[in-house]
Design a protein around this motif. Structure first.
Motif, mmCIF file in Angstrom:
data_model
loop_
_atom_site.group_PDB
_atom_site.id
_atom_site.type_symbol
_atom_site.label_atom_id
_atom_site.label_comp_id
_atom_site.label_asym_id
_atom_site.label_seq_id
_atom_site.Cartn_x
_atom_site.Cartn_y
_atom_site.Cartn_z
ATOM 1 N N UNK A 61 0.944 -1.208 0.184
ATOM 2 C CA UNK A 61 -0.181 -0.048 -0.104
ATOM 3 C C UNK A 61 0.959 1.154 -0.076
ATOM 4 N N UNK A 62 2.054 1.277 0.715
ATOM 5 C CA UNK A 62 2.871 2.492 0.789
ATOM 6 C C UNK A 62 3.584 2.461 -0.518
ATOM 7 N N UNK A 63 3.753 1.514 -1.228
ATOM 8 C CA UNK A 63 4.350 1.761 -2.554
ATOM 9 C C UNK A 63 3.255 2.291 -3.798
ATOM 10 N N UNK A 64 2.316 1.876 -3.301
ATOM 11 C CA UNK A 64 1.009 2.359 -4.279
ATOM 12 C C UNK A 64 0.867 3.823 -4.162
ATOM 13 N N UNK A 65 1.420 4.415 -3.030
ATOM 14 C CA UNK A 65 1.266 5.862 -2.470
ATOM 15 C C UNK A 65 2.400 6.421 -2.699
ATOM 16 N N UNK A 66 3.507 5.787 -3.159
ATOM 17 C CA UNK A 66 4.793 6.413 -3.652
ATOM 18 C C UNK A 66 5.575 6.676 -2.456
ATOM 19 N N UNK A 67 5.336 5.888 -1.181
ATOM 20 C CA UNK A 67 6.194 6.004 -0.226
ATOM 21 C C UNK A 67 7.128 4.850 -0.065
ATOM 22 N N UNK A 68 7.931 4.958 0.692
ATOM 23 C CA UNK A 68 9.199 4.070 0.469
ATOM 24 C C UNK A 68 9.204 3.206 2.003
ATOM 25 N N UNK A 69 8.789 1.994 1.973
ATOM 26 C CA UNK A 69 8.877 0.953 3.253
ATOM 27 C C UNK A 69 9.969 0.674 3.542
ATOM 28 N N UNK A 70 10.379 0.647 4.706
ATOM 29 C CA UNK A 70 11.671 0.322 5.047
ATOM 30 C C UNK A 70 11.730 -0.704 6.339
ATOM 31 N N UNK A 71 11.926 -1.860 5.780
ATOM 32 C CA UNK A 71 12.081 -3.280 6.743
ATOM 33 C C UNK A 71 13.272 -3.681 7.145
ATOM 34 N N UNK A 72 14.105 -2.800 6.849
ATOM 35 C CA UNK A 72 15.637 -3.468 7.279
ATOM 36 C C UNK A 72 15.751 -3.503 8.816
ATOM 37 N N UNK A 73 16.362 -4.550 9.013
ATOM 38 C CA UNK A 73 16.476 -4.955 10.695
ATOM 39 C C UNK A 73 16.916 -3.950 11.534
ATOM 40 N N UNK A 74 17.775 -3.061 10.916
ATOM 41 C CA UNK A 74 18.534 -1.885 11.683
ATOM 42 C C UNK A 74 17.340 -0.791 11.949
ATOM 43 N N UNK A 75 16.478 -0.598 11.123
ATOM 44 C CA UNK A 75 15.141 0.358 11.046
ATOM 45 C C UNK A 75 14.114 -0.269 12.032
ATOM 46 N N UNK A 76 13.889 -1.316 11.955
ATOM 47 C CA UNK A 76 12.936 -2.177 12.803
ATOM 48 C C UNK A 76 13.340 -2.181 14.248
ATOM 49 N N UNK A 77 14.495 -2.661 14.367
ATOM 50 C CA UNK A 77 14.954 -2.800 15.822
ATOM 51 C C UNK A 77 15.036 -1.348 16.390
ATOM 52 N N UNK A 78 15.456 -0.114 15.921
ATOM 53 C CA UNK A 78 15.538 1.098 16.532
ATOM 54 C C UNK A 78 14.359 1.954 16.556
ATOM 55 N N UNK A 79 13.344 1.432 15.870
ATOM 56 C CA UNK A 79 12.085 2.095 15.447
ATOM 57 C C UNK A 79 10.934 1.694 16.113
ATOM 58 N N UNK A 80 10.618 0.441 16.547
ATOM 59 C CA UNK A 80 9.635 -0.345 16.863
ATOM 60 C C UNK A 80 9.001 0.168 18.413
ATOM 61 N N UNK A 81 7.981 -0.122 18.379
ATOM 62 C CA UNK A 81 7.176 0.466 19.794
ATOM 63 C C UNK A 81 7.152 -0.728 20.806
ATOM 64 N N UNK A 82 7.597 -2.002 20.049
ATOM 65 C CA UNK A 82 7.519 -3.129 20.943
ATOM 66 C C UNK A 82 8.701 -3.512 21.782
ATOM 67 N N UNK A 83 8.469 -3.953 22.965
ATOM 68 C CA UNK A 83 9.584 -4.039 23.733
ATOM 69 C C UNK A 83 10.448 -5.393 23.430
#
Length: 154
Positions: A61-83
């Protein structure tokens, strides 16, 4: 439609939580031990399958909106709201609490960004509705394992 920075950031925030929930669900699945192991083990896989699908749907959906999803492990681990999930074996009772808490954190973030998403893109907000409904159902079903029946008031 071209997503604004705000919409992109809000959807990205949800995406990293879904990816982290997927990874933590697998970690729990592999390392849960104790009473009702098999039922929880299988239920965790159900959650993981849905959450993985949700993350893919949101990224597309993000790509359809011309946004760029970032699922890299470094991004996920530093920005998640989960403990972080604990390492090693985890008892089923503790796993139930940990997974219920993480499902709740993911939903809380979705609810926090929902109105801003809806304002700019109701279609993306509709997608979030589906995710929220299913994750809340999973939280109820998993959390019920540790519940004590309530007494009815007469």
């Amino acid at each position: 439609m071209h997503a604004s920075v705000t919409l992109s950031n809000n959807l990205q925030s949800v995406l990293v939580d879904l990816i982290e929930l997927h990874v933590q669900g697998k970690q729990a699945h592999w390392n849960v031990v104790g009473k009702n192991f098999r039922d929880l083990h299988l239920q965790l896989d159900e959650i993981v399958v849905d959450v993985r699908e949700f993350s893919d749907q949101l990224a597309e959906r993000m790509r359809a909106l011309e946004a760029m999803p970032d699922g890299r492990s470094s991004t996920v681990s530093t920005t998640t709201h989960l403990s972080p999930f604990p390492d090693g074996e985890v008892d089923t009772t503790e796993t139930v609490g940990l997974i219920t808490e993480r499902l709740g954190a993911a939903v809380d973030n979705m609810r926090a960004v929902h109105d801003a998403v809806d304002e700019e893109d109701p279609t993306s907000a509709d997608i979030l509705h589906v995710f929220i409904e299913k994750l809340e159902q999973y939280a109820w079903m998993v959390g019920a394992e540790n519940r004590v029946p309530q007494k009815r008031a007469h």
